[in-house]
Write an enzyme that holds these catalytic residues in place. Structure first.
Site, mmCIF file in Angstrom:
data_model
loop_
_atom_site.group_PDB
_atom_site.id
_atom_site.type_symbol
_atom_site.label_atom_id
_atom_site.label_comp_id
_atom_site.label_asym_id
_atom_site.label_seq_id
_atom_site.Cartn_x
_atom_site.Cartn_y
_atom_site.Cartn_z
ATOM 1 N N ALA A 1 1.040 -1.119 0.011
ATOM 2 C CA ALA A 1 0.143 -0.021 -0.194
ATOM 3 C C ALA A 1 0.859 1.299 0.013
ATOM 4 O O ALA A 1 1.980 1.112 0.924
ATOM 5 C CB ALA A 1 -0.837 0.018 1.249
ATOM 6 N N LYS A 2 0.721 2.159 -0.529
ATOM 7 C CA LYS A 2 1.379 3.623 -0.863
ATOM 8 C C LYS A 2 0.401 4.285 0.135
ATOM 9 O O LYS A 2 -0.372 5.063 -0.252
ATOM 10 C CB LYS A 2 1.328 4.189 -2.369
ATOM 11 N N ALA A 3 0.737 3.943 1.658
ATOM 12 C CA ALA A 3 -0.063 4.764 2.405
ATOM 13 C C ALA A 3 0.805 5.864 3.181
ATOM 14 O O ALA A 3 2.123 5.816 3.395
ATOM 15 C CB ALA A 3 -0.313 3.526 3.773
#
Ligand code: PPE
Length: 311
Positions: A156-158
């Site tokens: 995830a590009k969180a």
């Protein structure tokens, strides 16, 4: 950052200065958000966004991994990106979709909080400097480990994940290096603070495989496909820090960083080599629409209808 005219926020275009949130926003307190970084380039046929749908699919996957409902489809967000490029009138820009748990309840659980979805666009030049693109950059192996798959999903590009990157790159900058390279808890090479890492040894191109705690980079995927098409052998496998020090060539890549040579890692000089420069130039040709082979990756903005005088 350079301000532009409009920001798209929850379904509306608002003036740059009016795109505001409350200080009680969940995402501000707990880093509970997801984002993307996308580049649009000026080409002979107008502005083209590079692999837009792939970025937006990753955005959707990132949200899914956080249990977050975006409320907009990939196709809808794609339309918004094009609309924003049009209203802001930028031939080249960086697009930043971001979604985060908003203002509602505080307390760590996000259950019941609304989700804000925003897309910004602004001009962003060479991430690691023009000089970095040509002559390469220095990087330091970080004393901070890259987050593991059971800590936060690295796929995830969180937003919260970037505390890991922020600590690493700040440490590196303070020590006089331009970037950081993070290793996993097991000691395998993972990512730069905002890039994937490649090394070249004896004519073979290596990069950490997707099960290492890396972000599945779209530039990484692009570079792998371009390199194979040019006849190079690419191997995705676990790498250790010695592989970096003993590399014939090394580079980092990402949407913002494009293909940036790694000239020096810790105090080991690597220099800038021919394979890196070949891939860099093939990448820049691809994103700027100069390569027929990869035309399918360019998502062109609508061309204005020719006026009666031009027709
Ligand atoms: N790893 C990390 C940790 C990362 O942040 C990025 C992108 C990549 C790999 C490469 O991913 P891709 O862009 O899909 O090839 N980093 C973004 C944010 C940079 C920032 O400073 O903000 C980017 O390059 O847009």
């Amino acid at each position: 950052m350079r301000e532009t005219e409009k920001i798209w926020m929850n379904g509306e275009l608002v003036a740059w200065d009016d795109a505001r949130v409350h200080v009680g926003t969940h995402g501000l307190h707990y880093g509970s958000g997801v984002f993307e970084g996308i580049r649009a380039y000026e080409t002979e046929n107008g502005t083209a966004v590079f692999r837009l749908s792939d970025h937006l699919k990753r955005f959707e996957n990132s949200a899914k991994l956080l249990g977050m409902e975006l409320g907009y489809s990939v196709e809808e967000l794609r339309g918004v990106c094009h609309q924003l490029i049009g209203v802001n009138g930028l031939p080249e820009c960086y697009l930043r979709p971001i979604a985060f748990y908003g203002y509602g309840e505080l307390g760590v659980s996000a259950v019941g909080n609304p989700v804000d979805v925003v897309i910004m666009s602004w001009p962003w030049g060479a991430y690691l400097g023009e000089e970095g693109l040509k002559k390469g950059i220095s990087a330091k192996i970080s004393s901070w480990q890259r987050i593991g798959p059971n800590v936060i999903p690295h796929v995830a590009k969180a937003t919260g994940v970037y505390l890991n990157s922020m600590l690493a790159v700040t440490e590196a900058n303070r020590a006089g290096y331009q970037e950081a390279i993070l290793l996993t808890a097991e000691g395998y090479v993972a990512d730069g603070s905002g890039e994937n890492v490649f090394v070249i040894k004896d004519g073979v191109i290596y990069t950490p495989d997707l099960s290492t705690s890396i972000l599945p980079g779209i530039t990484r995927d692009t570079v792998i496909q371009i390199a194979q098409d040019l006849g190079h052998r690419v191997v995705e496998k676990s790498l250790i820090r010695s592989d970096l020090y003993l590399a014939d060539e090394a580079f980092m890549c990402g949407t913002a960083a494009e293909v940036t040579p790694l000239r020096e890692i810790d105090d080991v000089t690597i220099g800038v080599g021919p394979v890196t420069l070949e891939l860099q130039s093939a990448y820049l040709d691809t994103v700027r629409g100069r390569s027929e082979r990869w035309a399918q990756w360019l998502d062109y903005a609508e061309q204005p209808e020719p006026t009666a005088a031009e027709a």
